[in-house]
Design a protein around this motif. Structure first.
Motif, PDB file in Angstrom:
ATOM      1  N   ALA A 303       0.821  -1.211   0.000  1.00  0.00           N
ATOM      2  CA  ALA A 303       0.000   0.000   0.000  1.00  0.00           C
ATOM      3  C   ALA A 303       0.854   1.261   0.000  1.00  0.00           C
ATOM      4  CB  ALA A 303      -0.937  -0.003   1.214  1.00  0.00           C
ATOM      5  N   ARG A 304       2.127   1.143   0.389  1.00  0.00           N
ATOM      6  CA  ARG A 304       3.018   2.303   0.470  1.00  0.00           C
ATOM      7  C   ARG A 304       3.854   2.478  -0.790  1.00  0.00           C
ATOM      8  NH1 ARG A 304       6.176   1.756   6.099  1.00  0.00           N
ATOM      9  NH2 ARG A 304       7.178   3.588   5.143  1.00  0.00           N
ATOM     10  N   PHE A 305       3.606   1.702  -1.816  1.00  0.00           N
ATOM     11  CA  PHE A 305       4.408   1.773  -3.033  1.00  0.00           C
ATOM     12  C   PHE A 305       4.145   3.079  -3.787  1.00  0.00           C
ATOM     13  CE2 PHE A 305       5.803  -2.779  -4.290  1.00  0.00           C
ATOM     14  CZ  PHE A 305       6.251  -2.974  -3.000  1.00  0.00           C
ATOM     15  N   VAL A 306       5.224   3.693  -4.265  1.00  0.00           N
ATOM     16  CA  VAL A 306       5.154   4.869  -5.133  1.00  0.00           C
ATOM     17  C   VAL A 306       6.217   4.719  -6.210  1.00  0.00           C
ATOM     18  CG1 VAL A 306       4.287   6.406  -3.315  1.00  0.00           C
ATOM     19  CG2 VAL A 306       6.756   6.164  -3.660  1.00  0.00           C
ATOM     20  N   ASP A 307       6.143   5.557  -7.243  1.00  0.00           N
ATOM     21  CA  ASP A 307       7.217   5.595  -8.246  1.00  0.00           C
ATOM     22  C   ASP A 307       8.374   6.415  -7.679  1.00  0.00           C
ATOM     23  OD1 ASP A 307       5.640   4.153  -9.886  1.00  0.00           O
ATOM     24  OD2 ASP A 307       5.120   5.788 -11.239  1.00  0.00           O
ATOM     25  N   LEU A 308       9.552   5.809  -7.630  1.00  0.00           N
ATOM     26  CA  LEU A 308      10.714   6.506  -7.059  1.00  0.00           C
ATOM     27  C   LEU A 308      11.955   6.234  -7.902  1.00  0.00           C
ATOM     28  CD1 LEU A 308      12.504   4.146  -5.371  1.00  0.00           C
ATOM     29  CD2 LEU A 308      10.517   4.301  -3.903  1.00  0.00           C
ATOM     30  N   GLY A 312      18.470   7.570  -6.313  1.00  0.00           N
ATOM     31  CA  GLY A 312      18.485   8.227  -5.009  1.00  0.00           C
ATOM     32  C   GLY A 312      18.682   7.248  -3.874  1.00  0.00           C
ATOM     33  N   VAL A 313      18.057   6.062  -3.984  1.00  0.00           N
ATOM     34  CA  VAL A 313      18.199   5.047  -2.930  1.00  0.00           C
ATOM     35  C   VAL A 313      19.654   4.565  -2.859  1.00  0.00           C
ATOM     36  CG1 VAL A 313      17.457   2.772  -2.154  1.00  0.00           C
ATOM     37  CG2 VAL A 313      15.796   4.333  -3.195  1.00  0.00           C
ATOM     38  N   VAL A 314      20.234   4.238  -4.018  1.00  0.00           N
ATOM     39  CA  VAL A 314      21.606   3.724  -4.049  1.00  0.00           C
ATOM     40  C   VAL A 314      22.594   4.801  -3.596  1.00  0.00           C
ATOM     41  CG1 VAL A 314      23.424   2.870  -5.579  1.00  0.00           C
ATOM     42  CG2 VAL A 314      21.087   2.012  -5.816  1.00  0.00           C
ATOM     43  N   GLU A 315      22.352   6.029  -3.996  1.00  0.00           N
ATOM     44  CA  GLU A 315      23.244   7.115  -3.610  1.00  0.00           C
ATOM     45  C   GLU A 315      23.233   7.317  -2.097  1.00  0.00           C
ATOM     46  OE1 GLU A 315      24.433  11.461  -5.452  1.00  0.00           O
ATOM     47  OE2 GLU A 315      22.346  10.782  -5.525  1.00  0.00           O
ATOM     48  N   SER A 316      22.046   7.233  -1.471  1.00  0.00           N
ATOM     49  CA  SER A 316      21.970   7.394  -0.013  1.00  0.00           C
ATOM     50  C   SER A 316      22.700   6.256   0.700  1.00  0.00           C
ATOM     51  CB  SER A 316      20.507   7.441   0.423  1.00  0.00           C
ATOM     52  OG  SER A 316      19.854   6.220   0.172  1.00  0.00           O
ATOM     53  N   ARG A 348      10.390   2.931  -0.525  1.00  0.00           N
ATOM     54  CA  ARG A 348      11.752   3.440  -0.357  1.00  0.00           C
ATOM     55  C   ARG A 348      12.443   2.791   0.833  1.00  0.00           C
ATOM     56  NH1 ARG A 348      14.842   7.714  -1.948  1.00  0.00           N
ATOM     57  NH2 ARG A 348      13.157   8.538  -3.236  1.00  0.00           N
ATOM     58  N   ASP A 349      11.748   2.658   1.968  1.00  0.00           N
ATOM     59  CA  ASP A 349      12.373   2.085   3.168  1.00  0.00           C
ATOM     60  C   ASP A 349      12.817   0.645   2.932  1.00  0.00           C
ATOM     61  OD1 ASP A 349      11.970   4.463   4.469  1.00  0.00           O
ATOM     62  OD2 ASP A 349      10.124   3.821   5.475  1.00  0.00           O
ATOM     63  N   LEU A 350      11.948  -0.140   2.258  1.00  0.00           N
ATOM     64  CA  LEU A 350      12.302  -1.542   2.005  1.00  0.00           C
ATOM     65  C   LEU A 350      13.465  -1.645   1.026  1.00  0.00           C
ATOM     66  CD1 LEU A 350       8.825  -3.322   1.786  1.00  0.00           C
ATOM     67  CD2 LEU A 350      10.436  -3.303   3.690  1.00  0.00           C
ATOM     68  N   LEU A 351      13.479  -0.809   0.000  1.00  0.00           N
ATOM     69  CA  LEU A 351      14.592  -0.850  -0.952  1.00  0.00           C
ATOM     70  C   LEU A 351      15.897  -0.411  -0.290  1.00  0.00           C
ATOM     71  CD1 LEU A 351      12.854   0.559  -4.155  1.00  0.00           C
ATOM     72  CD2 LEU A 351      13.469  -1.811  -3.645  1.00  0.00           C
TER      73      LEU A 351
END
Length: 463
Positions: A303-308, A312-316, A348-351
Motif C-alpha cells: 500500500a506504500r508503493f510509489v514511483d521513485l 536516489g536510494v543507491v546514492e543514499s 523506499r524504506d524496504l529498498l
C-alpha cells in the motif's frame, strides 16, 4: 449410471449447453414459422394469379350474342382436368349449367373458397374459385387446394423432423461437451481435495489448448506452487529455528546457570549478565527479522508503493556506508548516471533495507582492501542494480542456499549474524517483482537485482 446422469443434469456446463440448445431451437422454430407464413402467402398469391389468368383466357373467347366459343372453351379446359384438380362452370341466368365439369351455386363474384362434393373427388376437398359474369352467363374457375396443402404439409413435416433432429443433436452435443468440461472440473476439484488433504505437490492437469479453463487452471497451479513454496519455507524455518536457535538458547541457559551458581556463592555476576543480555538481544533480533520477512512476504507494505528514482536510494546507501567501509579497511564506490532517472514502483524504506543488507553482507564477509561497487543501469524494460565486490565470493553450489532463512556458510559461522540478511533481501525483491541472482566476478561476487521499470508519472516527483 443414475448417479452419473444426476451429476450431469446438475452440472453447470450441461445446463448452459441445454439452455443454448433450447434458445437455438426456439429461434429455429420462430424463423421457420415466419418462413412458412411467407411461403403460404406466396403460394396463395400464385394460386390466385393462376386462377384469374385461366379465367381471363376462357372469358376472352366470348363474343356478343355468340356463346358457342365460350362453351367450347369451358368444356375443353374441363376435359384437360379429368381428376378435377381444376373445375369450370358456365351457367345461364337461371343457374342451368351450360358447360364445365361442375355446377357452381351460391358463389359470390370474386374470390371464394368452398368444399366440393363431386364424383371422383375426396369428400371435403377444398377449392379456391373466381366467379364473374360473362355476358348474361356466370363463369366460375376453381383450382384445388390439395396440391398447396400437400406442399405445406411436406414443409411442416420437414420442419418438424428438422426441429427434432436439431433438438436431439443439441441435447446430445450439450451432454458431450458438458461431460468433457465436467471431467476437467472434476480434475480441478480432485486436485484441490488432494491439496486440502496435505498433498501440496498436486497440480491441475492441463490440455494445453489455451482455453479459459486452462488459463484458470494455470493460475491455480501458480498459486499452488506459491503455497507449496511458502509451506516448505515455513517447514524449513521451523527446522532452522529449532536447529540454529537451540545453540544460543542453550548458551543463554548455561550463562544463567553459571550466574545462579556465582550468586549462590556470593560472587559478582556482572560479566555473566552482560553476556546473557547480548545473547538475548541476538535471539530477539533473529525473531524480529523472521517476523519482518513474514510481513513482507504477506504483501502488507504494498500500500506504500510509489514511483521513485532508484538512483536516489543507491546514492543514499553509498553516503551512509562509505565511511563505515573506510573504517573497516575497505572501499565503497557508487556508479550512477546523474542525467538519467531510473523509476521503479516500490517502498523506499524496504529498498533501502535491501541494499543496506547487501552492502553489510559484503563488508562482513570480505577481507581488508576489498572494493565494493554499487551501480544502476537500464536494460530494455528492466532497471538493474548491482552490488559487486572482489572478495572471496560464494561457491556456485551454495548461491541459492544462502537465500534460505537461517542458512550460513561454514566460513561465516564464526562471524556475527543470524543468516537472515539475504532471506530478507529475497523477500523484498519478490515483493517488488524483481529478479535476483548471484554471479561470479573472478574474483568476487556480483548480486544482480532487476526491477520492472515504472512508467514516468507526476506521482514520481513526490518520491
Amino acid at each position: 449410471m443414475k448417479e452419473t446422469s444426476a451429476n450431469l443434469l446438475r452440472s453447470t456446463p450441461f445446463r448452459l449447453a441445454l439452455t443454448f440448445a433450447l434458445l437455438f431451437v426456439l429461434a429455429f422454430i420462430l424463423s421457420g414459422a415466419i418462413v412458412y407464413q411467407l411461403m403460404s402467402a406466396d403460394l396463395a398469391e400464385r394460386l390466385d394469379e393462376g386462377i384469374k389468368e385461366t379465367y381471363s383466357v376462357v372469358a376472352v373467347t366470348y363474343s356478343q350474342s355468340d356463346q358457342e366459343d365460350l362453351v367450347l372453351a369451358v368444356d375443353s379446359h374441363a376435359a384437360l382436368s379429368p381428376e378435377k384438380e381444376q373445375l369450370f362452370s358456365l351457367t345461364d341466368g337461371n343457374g342451368n349449367r351450360l358447360a364445365g365439369n361442375f355446377t357452381a351455386t351460391d358463389l359470390p363474384d370474386g374470390f371464394s373458397d368452398f368444399a366440393a362434393s363431386l364424383p371422383g373427388v375426396a369428400p371435403g376437398t377444398l377449392y379456391r374459385a373466381w366467379s364473374g359474369s360473362v355476358g348474361p352467363n356466370s363463369l366460375t374457375v376453381a383450382f384445388s387446394l390439395s396440391e398447396t396443402e400437400e406442399l405445406e404439409r411436406i414443409v411442416l413435416m420437414s420442419f418438424g423432423w428438422a426441429t427434432l433432429i436439431i433438438s436431439g443433436l443439441g441435447v446430445a452435443g450439450g451432454a458431450l461437451l458438458a461431460s468433457r468440461v465436467q471431467r476437467r472440473l472434476d480434475g480441478i476439484a480432485a486436485t484441490m481435495d488432494d491439496v486440502s488433504n496435505g498433498r501440496l505437490d498436486a497440480r491441475i492437469p492441463l490440455l494445453g489448448n489455451g482455453d479459459d479453463i486452462d488459463g484458470v487452471s494455470s493460475q491455480v497451479n501458480t498459486a499452488l506452487e506459491r503455497l507449496s513454496s511458502l509451506v516448505d519455507g515455513m517447514r524449513q524455518v521451523s527446522a532452522d529455528i529449532a536447529h540454529d536457535l537451540k545453540t544460543p538458547l542453550n548458551r543463554l541457559q548455561m550463562i544463567l546457570e553459571a550466574a545462579a551458581d556465582k550468586t549462590a556463592r556470593g560472587e559478582a555476576v556482572a560479566d555473566e549478565m552482560a553476556e546473557a543480555r547480548e545473547e538475548s538481544l541476538q535471539i530477539n533480533e533473529t525473531f524480529d527479522a523472521l517476523l519482518r520477512i513474514a510481513q513482507i512476504e504477506a504483501g502488507a507494505r504494498k500500500a506504500r508503493f510509489v514511483d521513485l528514482d532508484l538512483n536516489g536510494v543507491v546514492e543514499s546507501i553509498g553516503e551512509i556506508y562509505a565511511e563505515v567501509a573506510e573504517d573497516d579497511g575497505k572501499s565503497l564506490s557508487v556508479e550512477i548516471s546523474q542525467d538519467s532517472r531510473y523509476l521503479v514502483h516500490g517502498d523506499r524504506d524496504l529498498l533501502t533495507q535491501l541494499f543496506a543488507n547487501l552492502v553489510e553482507n559484503a563488508l562482513r564477509h570480505c577481507p581488508k582492501a576489498t572494493t565494493i561497487r554499487l551501480s544502476v543501469t537500464r536494460r530494455a524494460d528492466r532497471i538493474v542494480a548491482e552490488v559487486a565486490d572482489n572478495g572471496p565470493g560464494i561457491p556456485a553450489e551454495e548461491r541459492e542456499k544462502v537465500f534460505q532463512r537461517l542458512y550460513r556458510l561454514d566460513t561465516s559461522r564464526t562471524t556475527p549474524g543470524s543468516g537472515l540478511g539475504l532471506s530478507l533481501v529475497r523477500a523484498i525483491a519478490d515483493l517488488h517483482g524483481a529478479s535476483i541472482s548471484l554471479e561470479d566476478r573472478h574474483p568476487g561476487l556480483g548480486v544482480i537485482v532487476g526491477f520492472p521499470a515504472a512508467k514516468a508519472s507526476s506521482a514520481s516527483s513526490t518520491a
